[in-house]
Design an enzyme around this catalytic site. Structure first.
Site, PDB file in Angstrom:
ATOM      1  N   THR A  73     -41.722-137.913 -30.900  1.00 32.93           N
ATOM      2  CA  THR A  73     -42.381-138.809 -31.849  1.00 32.93           C
ATOM      3  C   THR A  73     -41.828-138.574 -33.253  1.00 32.93           C
ATOM      4  OG1 THR A  73     -44.334-138.733 -30.451  1.00 32.93           O
ATOM      5  CG2 THR A  73     -44.643-139.553 -32.698  1.00 32.93           C
ATOM      6  N   CYS A 110     -27.447-110.147 -45.396  1.00 30.86           N
ATOM      7  CA  CYS A 110     -27.801-108.816 -44.942  1.00 30.86           C
ATOM      8  C   CYS A 110     -28.099-108.898 -43.459  1.00 30.86           C
ATOM      9  CB  CYS A 110     -29.013-108.311 -45.691  1.00 30.86           C
ATOM     10  SG  CYS A 110     -29.251-106.551 -45.517  1.00 30.86           S
ATOM     11  N   GLY A 139     -30.346-130.965 -41.269  1.00 30.44           N
ATOM     12  CA  GLY A 139     -28.895-130.841 -41.208  1.00 30.44           C
ATOM     13  C   GLY A 139     -28.431-130.144 -39.940  1.00 30.44           C
TER      14      GLY A 139
END
Ligand SMILES: *Cc1c(COP(=O)(O)O)cnc(C)c1O
Length: 395
Positions: free
Chosen positions: A236, A323, A69
């Site tokens: 690749t 955090c 993504g």
């Protein structure tokens, strides 16, 4: 162990593991080699492309394979920016609730002279098409709005946004990582130029993803080198992971409607159970949300200890709060929705999936109830409020 963190990553589907194992054994050649081993790998690669294109309702040539993504989002955003530079347009419209895979590239573009407008959502976490319409300009080179938010599950009106972008010939990118394989996501219907998806969010392997690139939409390669992916993405190809992604997407789409119904029932059972905890609030729209997403804040409770105590009890959850450098940063999504930082540091995200059943939901409700009670009994802030020395934020 009860896994309720499917939005972070989903366990691999058996069909995806099998497809990958087969590809690693039998299609290990370099798809660019013209000998027989290469040809075999190329066949697996192009077969995966055709099947994925059929599932998304687009042409195989419109599917670009990537490492996930994040890479897909960056590729789309930089492609739009470069096309903008060529036409003298430097304004970008996006939202304050995007994933960091969109926000960080936009920050870099802002440093390099682009003018970035980030829209805030309403209190339910939704960006309206009207809000987008109000800020687009003659020099807007990109609108980027996600199909659904990864923290709150809030589903965004991307079809309406796509329609208004198309009417004005403004390039439109959508981060569809949370909806592909979960709820119907058709790039043609959305009317976007680029759409990003990631295999590990729907039972495929981590490190594989895709970018739908509408025929004719600009595409500037992020990685330069060999001529793979028709000169659009060098390196690749990860043939086995791509084969695993295709298998996982096929099974996800086949089971999508039944699974969405089943998960919606479980989701609403979980929400009802957690909402019975005093001074809690559901984050994100109650109905217009992903079938598998629950996001709640509990006054007087911080996200991190909540997640760790649930983990000890075998419940894997997540918090929107991150955090950073030892300090708990409130979730940027909940903050943008107008939630006070004191609540935004205490959000709990529970995301359901194929292994979730009623018993898991009920065990989770019980564990959260106990852990929230325990953390509140140790919180000076909560004690002060119960003693009437300070006011509660939530009813
Ligand atoms: C997980 C996620 C990403 C990043 O995908 P990766 O494959 O992990 O790089 C981007 N956008 C959204 C909305 C996500 O949920």
């Amino acid at each position: 162990m009860i896994y309720l963190d499917y939005a972070a990553t989903a366990p691999m589907k058996t069909c995806a593991i099998d497809a990958m194992t087969d590809a690693m054994r039998c299609a290990w050649g370099n798809p660019s080699s013209i000998h027989e081993e290469g040809a075999r790998a190329k066949t697996v690669l192009e077969d995966a492309r055709e099947r994925i294109a059929a599932l998304l309702g687009c042409r195989p040539a419109e599917i670009l394979f990537s490492s996930g993504g994040t890479e897909s989002d960056s590729t789309a955003i930089y492609s739009a920016a470069e096309a903008g530079l060529r036409t003298g347009r430097r304004h970008i419209v996006s939202t304050a609730i995007e994933h960091h895979a969109v926000l960080r590239p936009l920050e870099r573009l802002a440093k390099n002279g682009f003018d970035v407008t980030l829209l805030k959502p309403d209190g339910d976490g939704i960006i309206s098409a009207d809000a987008v319409r109000d800020v687009i300009r003659a020099d807007t080179c990109l609108v980027s709005v996600m199909t659904a938010n990864n923290e709150t599950g809030a589903i965004q009106p991307v079809r309406a946004i796509g329609e208004l972008c198309r009417a004005r010939a403004i390039p439109f990118h959508t981060d569809a990582v949370q909806t592909v394989g979960h709820v119907p996501t058709d790039p043609g219907e959305i009317g976007c130029d680029w759409l990003a998806a990631s295999a590990h969010k729907f039972g495929g392997p981590r490190g594989a993803g895709l970018l739908y690139v509408r025929r004719g939409a600009p595409l500037t390669p992020l990685l330069l080198g060999g001529g793979q992916e028709r000169e659009r993405r060098a390196g690749t190809e990860n043939v086995a992971a791509i084969a695993g992604m295709a298998a996982a997407l096929e099974e996800s789409v086949r089971e999508m409607h039944a699974e969405a119904e089943r998960l919606t029932r479980l989701r609403d059972r979980l929400i009802a159970g957690l909402a019975a905890i005093p001074r809690s609030v559901l984050n994100g729209h109650a109905a217009n949300r992903l079938p598998n997403n629950v996001n709640m804040s509990f006054e007087g409770v911080e996200g991190e200890p909540l997640i760790l105590l649930l983990d000890e009890r075998g419940i894997r959850a997540s918090s929107g709060a991150a955090c950073s450098a030892g300090a708990l940063e409130p979730s940027h999504v909940l903050t943008a929705m107008g939630q006070p930082p004191a609540l935004a540091v205490g959000s709990l995200r529970l995301t359901l999936g194929s292994d979730t059943d009623e018993a898991a939901v009920d065990a989770c409700i019980e564990a959260v109830r106990d852990v929230v009670g325990r953390l509140r009994s140790q919180s000076p802030d909560w004690q002060a409020k119960t003693a009437g020395k300070a006011a509660f934020l939530l009813p």
